[in-house]
Scaffold this active site. Structure first.
Site, PDB file in Angstrom:
ATOM      1  N   PHE A   1       0.835  -1.205   0.000  1.00 44.92           N
ATOM      2  CA  PHE A   1       0.000   0.000   0.000  1.00 44.92           C
ATOM      3  C   PHE A   1       0.868   1.253   0.000  1.00 44.92           C
ATOM      4  CE2 PHE A   1      -2.350  -3.226   2.392  1.00 44.92           C
ATOM      5  CZ  PHE A   1      -3.653  -3.120   1.918  1.00 44.92           C
ATOM      6  N   ASP A   2       0.494   2.231  -0.794  1.00 43.47           N
ATOM      7  CA  ASP A   2       0.975   3.587  -0.578  1.00 43.47           C
ATOM      8  C   ASP A   2       0.277   4.120   0.682  1.00 43.47           C
ATOM      9  OD1 ASP A   2       2.096   6.137  -0.984  1.00 43.47           O
ATOM     10  OD2 ASP A   2       0.387   6.763  -2.205  1.00 43.47           O
ATOM     11  N   GLY A   3       0.809   5.205   1.236  1.00 42.26           N
ATOM     12  CA  GLY A   3       0.208   5.758   2.443  1.00 42.26           C
ATOM     13  C   GLY A   3      -0.818   6.832   2.161  1.00 42.26           C
TER      14      GLY A   3
END
Length: 368
Positions: free
Chosen positions: A210-212
């Site tokens: 996941f990106d944040g």
């Protein structure tokens, strides 16, 4: 004994020593052989409200490029006719296929540990295809031995209105407009893209990256960068280090993964857990990483690995991780992941998205 004279009856002989021991392996091998011939019982579908429901479109699960071209250029009638003529030919795997296989591998492990639990992944095929195309989809699912029992085929209408009824935790589609509709409805969703080359991924461990910002978290920090630049962003993050970020569209999906991970942890299987999660962010660890980690902690969540790249490209690192899927809100990160062989999914949320036109350009409808 004279020829023609009847034989005297003989008493049966006792089996010699070791006869039973010698016969045992033969019977065991025969039992295994016949057990393998018996049809394997499929697991029972869980109740939707108890499961982690992953809805995938047909073009996400299978490659349908040729069929989509027929649909676009020749219309729905020719498209359906072509599908009927080829319904015994299975589709090739699409970008979501390895992800779905990994979900099913996790389910097998969960059912070994918790035979009666319904807290498993439930995959739903969510498509606006005509019901006549369903036979080819079913044949393809059976060909690859996938366990997908729930279908939603809407015959040309958008399936988005059904997502909440199916208790959907994540929706994956090849149609960007439908993904935007789902996001607008508050459903975790992403447009999935095929990688530029095939890469072997784990068959025994589900890996999700996941990106944040604007994926797990809100786009609050990205708005600061866009409006005031990086220096102001670093000041803002330091000043708000102990204030959790608001949640982003995929926070709930990470939460669902964490719930299933804990079922393995409770059995002492943290190191052997078949689910592994990654935070892969362009944030810098020293200047803005603490707020991201403290936000996850405030939610009672964690990722197995947290990778702060300080603006460096994500593709090379993802090539080492080899996730089944990577979620990001920015298309240049999605493209960079694709180039390195990663299945990437675009989350159309937040300030980084291209502003929508008031009168959107007309797009050809898709057969999902």
């Amino acid at each position: 004994m004279e020829p023609g004279q009847p034989r005297e009856p003989q008493e049966p002989r006792e089996p010699g020593p070791g006869a039973e021991t010698a016969a045992a392996p033969v019977w065991e091998e025969a039992k295994i052989f016949y057990d393998n011939l018996a049809p394997k019982k499929k697991p029972k579908s869980p109740k939707p409200q108890n499961a982690v429901t992953i809805a995938v479109s047909s073009r996400a699960l299978f490659r349908m490029d040729e069929e989509q071209q027929i649909y676009t250029e020749q219309g729905v009638e020719e498209y359906v006719r072509y599908q009927l003529e080829h319904e015994n030919e299975p589709f090739s795997p699409g970008p979501a296929f390895p992800f779905v296989k990994a979900l099913e591998a996790v389910n097998r492990r969960l059912r070994e540990l918790y035979p009666d639990s319904e807290d498993v992944f439930d995959i739903v095929l969510m498509t606006n295809n005509h019901a006549q195309v369903g036979v080819r989809l079913i044949n393809s699912i059976n060909h690859y031995d996938l366990f997908i029992e729930r279908f939603c085929m809407t015959g040309g209408n958008s399936p988005i209105c059904y997502l909440k009824a199916y208790h959907t935790n994540l929706y994956l589609s090849a149609d960007a407009e439908k993904v935007r509709e789902a996001i607008d409805e508050g459903i975790a969703a992403a447009t999935i893209f095929s990688p530029s080359r095939d890469v072997v991924v784990s068959q025994s461990q589900l890996r999700v990256a996941f990106d944040g910002d604007a994926v797990l978290f809100s786009d609050e920090s990205e708005r600061i960068v866009k409006a005031h630049g990086l220096d102001r962003f670093f000041e803002h993050e330091k000043a708000h280090e102990n204030k959790p970020l608001a949640q982003g569209p995929l926070k709930g999906f990470l939460e669902a993964l964490g719930r299933l991970q804990k079922k393995f942890y409770s059995k002492g299987l943290r190191l052997e857990c078949p689910i592994r999660t990654y935070l892969v962010t362009a944030r810098s660890a020293a200047s803005s990483g603490a707020r991201a980690l403290k936000t996850l902690r405030s939610w009672g969540l964690e990722t197995d690995e947290a990778l702060f790249l300080a603006g460096a490209p994500k593709g090379p690192l993802l090539e080492k991780i080899r996730p089944h899927i990577f979620f990001d809100d920015q298309m240049f990160h999605v493209a960079g992941a694709q180039e390195m062989g990663t299945v990437a999914a675009h989350v159309p949320y937040g300030v980084a998205q291209t502003p929508r036109r008031t009168a959107p350009a007309k797009q050809a409808p898709s057969a999902q």
